[in-house]
Design a protein around this motif. Structure first.
Motif, short mmCIF file in Angstrom:
data_model
loop_
_atom_site.label_atom_id
_atom_site.label_comp_id
_atom_site.label_asym_id
_atom_site.label_seq_id
_atom_site.Cartn_x
_atom_site.Cartn_y
_atom_site.Cartn_z
N ASP B 523 0.82 -1.22 0.00
CA ASP B 523 0.00 0.00 0.00
C ASP B 523 0.85 1.26 0.00
N ARG B 524 2.07 1.18 -0.49
CA ARG B 524 2.98 2.32 -0.29
C ARG B 524 2.47 3.59 -0.94
N LYS B 525 1.68 3.45 -2.03
CA LYS B 525 1.20 4.65 -2.74
C LYS B 525 0.37 5.55 -1.82
N SER B 526 -0.31 4.91 -0.86
CA SER B 526 -1.18 5.71 0.00
C SER B 526 -0.44 6.26 1.22
N ALA B 527 0.81 5.89 1.39
CA ALA B 527 1.54 6.37 2.58
C ALA B 527 2.85 7.01 2.19
N MET B 528 2.87 7.60 0.98
CA MET B 528 4.12 8.20 0.52
C MET B 528 4.52 9.39 1.39
N ASP B 529 5.82 9.53 1.57
CA ASP B 529 6.32 10.72 2.26
C ASP B 529 7.05 11.57 1.24
N VAL B 530 6.38 12.54 0.68
CA VAL B 530 7.04 13.35 -0.34
C VAL B 530 7.78 14.54 0.26
N SER B 531 7.41 14.92 1.47
CA SER B 531 8.04 16.11 2.05
C SER B 531 9.42 15.81 2.61
N ARG B 538 12.40 17.30 14.20
CA ARG B 538 13.22 18.39 14.72
C ARG B 538 14.66 18.40 14.25
N SER B 539 15.21 17.25 13.86
CA SER B 539 16.64 17.21 13.59
C SER B 539 16.91 17.10 12.09
N LEU B 540 18.19 17.31 11.71
CA LEU B 540 18.54 17.58 10.31
C LEU B 540 18.24 16.45 9.34
N GLU B 541 18.18 15.19 9.83
CA GLU B 541 17.94 14.11 8.86
C GLU B 541 16.59 14.28 8.17
N TRP B 542 15.68 15.06 8.75
CA TRP B 542 14.36 15.23 8.14
C TRP B 542 14.35 16.36 7.12
N LEU B 543 15.48 17.04 6.99
CA LEU B 543 15.59 18.08 5.97
C LEU B 543 15.83 17.48 4.59
N THR B 544 16.43 16.29 4.55
CA THR B 544 16.75 15.66 3.27
C THR B 544 15.49 15.06 2.65
N ALA B 545 15.59 14.66 1.39
CA ALA B 545 14.48 14.00 0.74
C ALA B 545 14.32 12.60 1.32
#
Lengths: 202, 683
Positions: B523-531, B538-545
């Motif tokens: 079901d990955r299409k419905s749970a994509m993380d595009v942001s 809060r930390s820098l690893e979430w700044l990357t794609a």
């Protein structure tokens, strides 16, 4: 002195150059880890010093002359490696090669003496299987000898790289780390001489 | 002299049905992986993009794959022990003693060395460089060598099921039992070489992590702005560097005793077996903290993100981590209070053990106060964190009991001890890594894991845990020794049956993990993380794609505060498009680390079976590979600015289309950032 100071400005210091400093630092950390290995081997040797199981004791099997000769060879090899490092910093390729060859020869001499000592001890029934004391002795001194052998191989690899590539920054960086390694082994040997041979004989 | 050392056809496991079926499952498992890869036509991708990769993110993912495979293997061992003990009252059960002993030995060995350690290295590898704003670890080549040495060790444990036997000496391998006189076969040697080879990999990982944190931080990322996970990795790396040599020394000495007849730990000949036990635990106790500190780091990240608050007591958490790191070297003797040290020595180590509970308690309060008045969001990683907090405190209390030498004299080697350390390691370590797995999965693959199955897995794990281990506390108080193959005391059996039921529920929890993975991929299409920021984190690893570009950051971030990414979002600069891009240098793929690992595996096998020519040849080959690599002065490639631009343009296109963060809609979001708990000078 002022002339030496002027010359110093052109020296290459791989321990500080931006591209290679990280590697030098990592190598320092590795040496600290290796130092723990030796510390534990020394500790084991001291714990097992009296565990001769009726076999030969330290004073029966060690020779001060040989230990002194080994110490001399290794300490001088550290000096000659220092000369190689100075020549490397001045980008004097021929002298680097010359001093490295001298260092390797001294290292080989050390290894020969140690190998001969081990062979003699095993021949007269004082091998590592004889007692806990001798197991600890052979492992501690043998581990140092193994390091010296790896250092020697490394010297030969560096001679090959200098011959093929010249004194480029990566080669100088490796040479710098080899220097750290070689001097580290010298320090370990000083500890072996003071903790194993001297108290064992005196 | 035999060409194959002591390896003969009799080493194949046809002497017992159970051994043969274990071997069959192992071989079939290997073959089905080969078949699957062939069926998918994925050999080229597998080799070209994964097995030869030096990318820290791919190495991290491969570590976690090793860990999850070994988790299943280690769990099968656990289930066999639980079922044996549940039925073996006044009868022999279905496992003969020799087999039972191999199972508890391999269970402990696998879970510590080949489940927990790879899981830890995997999560660190994937997360830490991104958290500090770096493009890779300091030594990517050595990083891959570490991975493949760990895999070689795991391979040795697996192949011991098929060729020969595994150790019967427990995961600690105490002499003189593990010495050549009492256990002459290959079992202990398999254990030794698996542990030694992977241990060298772990030492190198420690060096790599430490240098990376000290040298590769983004501009402005001062030490006291590091995310807490990175801090815990920093301390764990120091412990790896200084503790693993003790394991190496102990194992080498035991190997010398076993193969060359030395007298380090023998009964006769001047051996001193206590020296082994001291050396082993001189590594072993710091190892507990190597495993648990990064898990504490995961909990610290998760609890802040899912409470939508800044982590409470950042400085105190850092100091507590460092205190634990130092104290961890002063408690090792509590593993053998009963072995006859003087009361002064025992008291010292008892007191130190009690003291080390204090910084851990500080952490528990910090996590609780982070949740206090936070807006809690009960996603699976948070469930594991809360489950950890409750359960871990119970384990800590039983540990403080065991820290008292007089109490330890009563409890030593009973199932009370087993209950205690599983009570620390399952919630403290495994829950942490599972929380990390579910927390960072979207970062690694670009879609979230299914939350329902994640929660189901959590509830099975925690209920199963209580059912499986609380009875062992009781059994320990009733006097049941650990490692019993059968027994004749009727009152033990009900507790052991409950424990077996608990193990079964944990099994359901593991199944849920598998289903979760399957359902999430389907079901990955419905749970994509595009942001790239699925949790409003809060930390820098979430700044990357998500998944990150090979270089992580096209432009290295400029850090101005703790919670660097949160701060960037608050200032509105997180997603600013740079004016132009620069070329980026990255390590080239290389086959050498895989070859080193594969050769180390053959070397270990040769040492186990005394095939000396092969051992020498493989060692020489490893040396040659390293020399060959040292001649390569061009191990990197440069990605041109235009390629970076193309990747980043696509990323910004996606970002523009990204739906608003589901967690950012929460009213608590607007109220943050919460007041800064740090004085200005500390920043």
């Amino acid at each position: 002195m002022s002339m030496a100071g002027a010359a110093d400005a052109t020296l290459v210091r791989p321990g500080e150059a931006a591209e290679t400093e990280e590697k030098a630092f990592g190598f320092w950390i590795y040496l600290m880890s290796d130092a723990i290995i030796f510390a534990l081997l020394f500790m084991t040797y001291l714990v097992m010093f009296g565990n001769t199981a009726g076999g030969p004791e330290a004073k029966d099997v060690f020779s001060l002359e040989r230990a002194a000769a080994e110490t001399f060879l290794l300490l001088v090899s550290s000096t000659t490696f220092g000369m190689a490092s100075i020549a490397a910093a001045r980008a004097d390729r021929e002298r680097v090669v010359m001093w490295l060859v001298v260092t390797a020869a001294l290292g080989l001499g050390f290894l020969f003496l140690e190998f001969d000592e081990f062979r003699g001890m095993i021949a007269e029934g004082a091998g590592p299987q004889r007692s806990g004391f001798l197991s600890a002795f052979f492992t501690l001194v043998g581990t140092h000898g193994l390091h010296v052998s790896i250092g020697l191989l490394w010297i030969f690899v560096m001679l090959g790289q200098i011959w093929m590539k010249g004194l480029t920054l990566p080669v100088l960086s490796r040479l710098y780390r080899l220097g750290l390694f070689w001097h580290f082994l010298d320090i370990i040997w000083v500890a072996i001489f003071s903790i194993v041979y001297l108290p064992g004989l005196l | 002299m035999d060409f194959f050392g002591r390896l003969t056809l009799d080493s194949l496991p046809f002497y017992s049905a159970i051994a043969a079926s274990g071997a069959g499952v192992t071989v079939l498992g290997g073959l089905s992986v080969v078949a699957l890869v062939t069926y998918l036509g994925a050999w080229k991708t597998l080799f070209g993009e994964w097995l030869t990769s030096l990318d820290h993110k791919k190495i991290g993912i491969m570590y976690v794959v090793v860990a999850l495979v070994m988790l299943i293997r280690g769990f099968i061992d656990a289930a066999m022990m639980r079922s044996q003990q549940a039925i073996a009252y006044n009868n022999d059960g279905y496992l003969p003693p020799d087999h039972f002993d191999q199972i508890f030995s391999s269970h402990g060995t696998i879970m510590i060395f080949f489940m927990a350690m790879p899981f830890l290295s995997g999560i660190i590898n994937f997360v830490m460089p991104q958290q500090i704003g770096s493009r890779d670890v300091a030594f990517p080549f050595m990083n891959a060598v570490s991975l493949w040495l760990t895999a070689a060790g795991a391979g040795l444990v697996l192949i011991s099921l098929v060729i020969g036997k595994f150790s019967t000496a427990g995961w600690t391998g105490y002499p003189p039992y593990s010495g050549p006189e009492y256990t002459p076969g290959v079992g202990v040697d398999y254990w030794l070489w698996a542990v030694l080879i992977s241990g060298i990999g772990s030492t190198m990982s420690g060096i790599n992590f430490l240098v990376t944190i000290l040298k590769r931080r983004a501009p402005g990322m001062t030490m006291f702005r590091l995310p807490l996970f990175t801090w815990t990795v920093f301390v764990a790396a120091v412990l790896m560097i200084f503790a693993f040599p003790a394991l190496t020394v102990a194992c080498v000495m035991l190997a010398l005793d076993r193969t060359l007849d030395f007298h380090f730990f023998t009964n006769a000949g001047g051996g001193n077996m206590m020296n082994y036990i001291n050396l082993f635990w001189l590594w072993g106790h710091p190892e507990v903290y190597i495993l648990i500190l990064p898990a504490f780091g995961v909990f610290s990240e998760v609890v802040a993100v899912f409470s939508q608050k800044r982590l409470f007591g950042y400085i105190s958490l850092v100091l507590a981590t460092m205190a634990i790191g130092i104290l961890s070297f002063t408690v090792w003797l509590h593993h053998f209070f009963t072995m006859g040290s003087s009361e002064t020595v025992n008291s010292f180590f008892g007191i130190m053990t009690t003291i080390i509970a204090v910084p851990t308690g500080v952490k528990v309060f910090d996590w609780l106060l982070t949740m206090f008045r936070g807006r809690l969001i009960f996603k699976p990683p948070m469930l594991f964190t809360i489950g950890f907090l409750v359960t871990f405190v119970i384990g800590g209390l039983s540990g403080v009991l065991l820290a008292m030498p007089p109490v330890d004299y009563l409890m030593h080697n009973t199932t009370f001890l087993i209950a205690h350390f599983h009570n620390m390691i399952i919630p403290g370590v495994l829950f942490g890594y599972l929380a990390g797995y579910m927390f960072w999965f979207p970062k690694a693959f670009g879609f979230k894991l299914n939350e329902w199955w994640g929660a189901a897995s959590f509830w099975c794990w925690i209920i199963g845990f209580y059912l499986a281990f609380m009875p062992l506390y009781v059994l320990g108080l009733m006097g049941m020794p650990r490692r019993m193959e059968h027994y004749d005391i009727a009152s033990w059996q009900p507790h052991l049956i409950v424990a077996a039921i608990g193990a079964f529920i944990i099994f359901v929890g593991i199944i849920c993990l598998g289903v979760q993975l399957y359902v999430s991929i389907r079901d990955r299409k419905s749970a994509m993380d595009v942001s790239g920021d699925p949790w409003n984190a809060r930390s820098l690893e979430w700044l990357t794609a998500s998944p990150p570009a090979p270089y992580n950051f096209a432009v290295l971030p400029k850090v101005q505060a703790i919670d660097a990414f949160w701060d960037m979002k608050a200032r509105g600069v997180a997603y600013q498009k740079p004016a132009e891009y620069e070329p980026i240098t990255l390590p080239k793929n290389t086959l050498i680390p895989l070859l080193v690992g594969g050769t180390a595996f053959v070397f270990g096998f040769a040492m186990v079976w005394w095939i000396w020519w092969l051992a020498i040849a493989t060692l020489a080959f490893i040396g040659a590979l390293i020399v060959l690599r040292s001649f390569d002065d061009d191990p990197d490639f440069t990605m041109p600015a235009s390629t970076v631009q193309a990747i980043e343009d696509r990323r910004y296109e996606q970002l523009a289309k990204a739906p608003k963060n589901e967690m950012a809609d929460d009213p608590g979001y607007a109220g943050d950032p919460s007041p800064d708990p740090l004085p200005e000078g500390a920043r």
